[in-house]
Design an enzyme around this catalytic site. Structure first.
Site, PDB file in Angstrom:
ATOM      1  N   GLU A  62       0.748  -1.088   0.053  1.00 45.65           N
ATOM      2  CA  GLU A  62       0.075   0.098  -0.025  1.00 45.65           C
ATOM      3  C   GLU A  62       0.692   1.197   0.001  1.00 45.65           C
ATOM      4  O   GLU A  62       0.588   2.147  -0.844  1.00 45.65           O
ATOM      5  CB  GLU A  62      -0.840  -0.173   1.263  1.00 45.65           C
ATOM      6  CG  GLU A  62      -1.911  -1.182   1.275  1.00 45.65           C
ATOM      7  CD  GLU A  62      -1.274  -2.547   2.054  1.00 45.65           C
ATOM      8  OE1 GLU A  62      -0.310  -2.709   1.976  1.00 45.65           O
ATOM      9  OE2 GLU A  62      -2.311  -2.946   2.422  1.00 45.65           O
ATOM     10  N   CYS A  96      -0.214   1.378   7.028  1.00 46.63           N
ATOM     11  CA  CYS A  96      -0.662   1.562   5.811  1.00 46.63           C
ATOM     12  C   CYS A  96      -1.926   2.361   6.003  1.00 46.63           C
ATOM     13  O   CYS A  96      -2.254   3.520   5.086  1.00 46.63           O
ATOM     14  CB  CYS A  96      -0.853   0.210   5.137  1.00 46.63           C
ATOM     15  SG  CYS A  96       0.680  -0.275   4.576  1.00 46.63           S
TER      16      CYS A  96
HETATM   17  N1  THU Z   1       2.284  -6.329   4.249  1.00 47.27           N
HETATM   18  C1  THU Z   1       1.907  -5.616   3.071  1.00 47.27           C
HETATM   19  O1  THU Z   1       2.526  -5.326   1.917  1.00 47.27           O
HETATM   20  N2  THU Z   1       0.619  -4.863   3.387  1.00 47.27           N
HETATM   21  C2  THU Z   1      -0.096  -4.711   4.434  1.00 47.27           C
HETATM   22  O2  THU Z   1      -0.938  -4.136   4.754  1.00 47.27           O
HETATM   23  C3  THU Z   1       0.313  -6.064   5.597  1.00 47.27           C
HETATM   24  C4  THU Z   1       1.719  -6.730   5.503  1.00 47.27           C
HETATM   25  C5  THU Z   1       3.402  -7.012   3.920  1.00 47.27           C
HETATM   26  C6  THU Z   1       4.599  -6.671   4.911  1.00 47.27           C
HETATM   27  C7  THU Z   1       5.624  -7.796   4.665  1.00 47.27           C
HETATM   28  O3  THU Z   1       6.266  -7.852   3.572  1.00 47.27           O
HETATM   29  C8  THU Z   1       4.425  -8.941   4.856  1.00 47.27           C
HETATM   30  O4  THU Z   1       3.365  -8.490   4.206  1.00 47.27           O
HETATM   31  C9  THU Z   1       4.221  -9.646   5.914  1.00 47.27           C
HETATM   32  O5  THU Z   1       3.958  -8.750   6.848  1.00 47.27           O
END
Ligand code: THU
Length: 140
Positions: A62, A96
């Site tokens: 995000e 996010c």
């Molecule tokens: N992650 C995201 O990209 N967006 C979110 O809203 C939650 C978590 C990613 C961060 C990390 O690379 C992986 O998901 C596990 O937490």
């Protein structure tokens, strides 16, 4: 990718978020996230999480999409599609949500749609995901 009448193409945005997920770099968590973020004028920005061997440096999908939107000159979000493979589809993390709020003049009008490849989906407004959020207005 925006219809002339201003309505977003839901199916295309779901597909775009799923495609962005395939480009995620997540060798540590193996949790791939893709985003299709719609700016106020209908322009769509992709995002995916990018992890790092120093885990805390990892960037969520995000926030990557928000950065791309800002660098393209936009300052307001209309909708965010978030793709994961979990069931039910995962929601944006707290960091996010706060980042999205920064670019949501009216959080009740911003749609956040969580999807997965199985066709499951959930939808909220950003206001529902981060009620009573902190904004620049409170800095005085
Ligand atoms: N992650 C995201 O990209 N967006 C979110 O809203 C939650 C978590 C990613 C961060 C990390 O690379 C992986 O998901 C596990 O937490």
């Amino acid at each position: 990718m925006s219809a002339a009448d201003g309505r977003d193409d839901d199916a295309a945005l779901v597909a775009r978020a799923l495609a962005a997920r395939d480009l995620a770099y997540a060798p540590y968590s193996h949790f791939l996230v893709g985003v299709a973020l719609v700016a106020d004028d209908g322009t769509v920005f992709d995002g995916a999480n990018v992890e790092n061997a120093s885990y805390g440096l990892s960037i969520c999908a995000e926030r990557n999409a928000v950065a791309r939107m800002v660098l393209a000159g936009h300052r307001a979000i209309r909708a965010v599609y978030v793709a994961t493979t979990t069931s039910p589809p995962a929601t944006p993390c707290g960091m996010c949500r706060q980042t999205l709020l920064e670019f949501a003049p009216d959080p009740a009008a911003v749609r956040v749609v969580a999807v997965n490849p199985a066709g499951e989906r959930a939808e909220w407004t950003l206001a529902a995901l981060i009620p009573a959020g902190f904004t620049g207005a409170q800095l005085g």
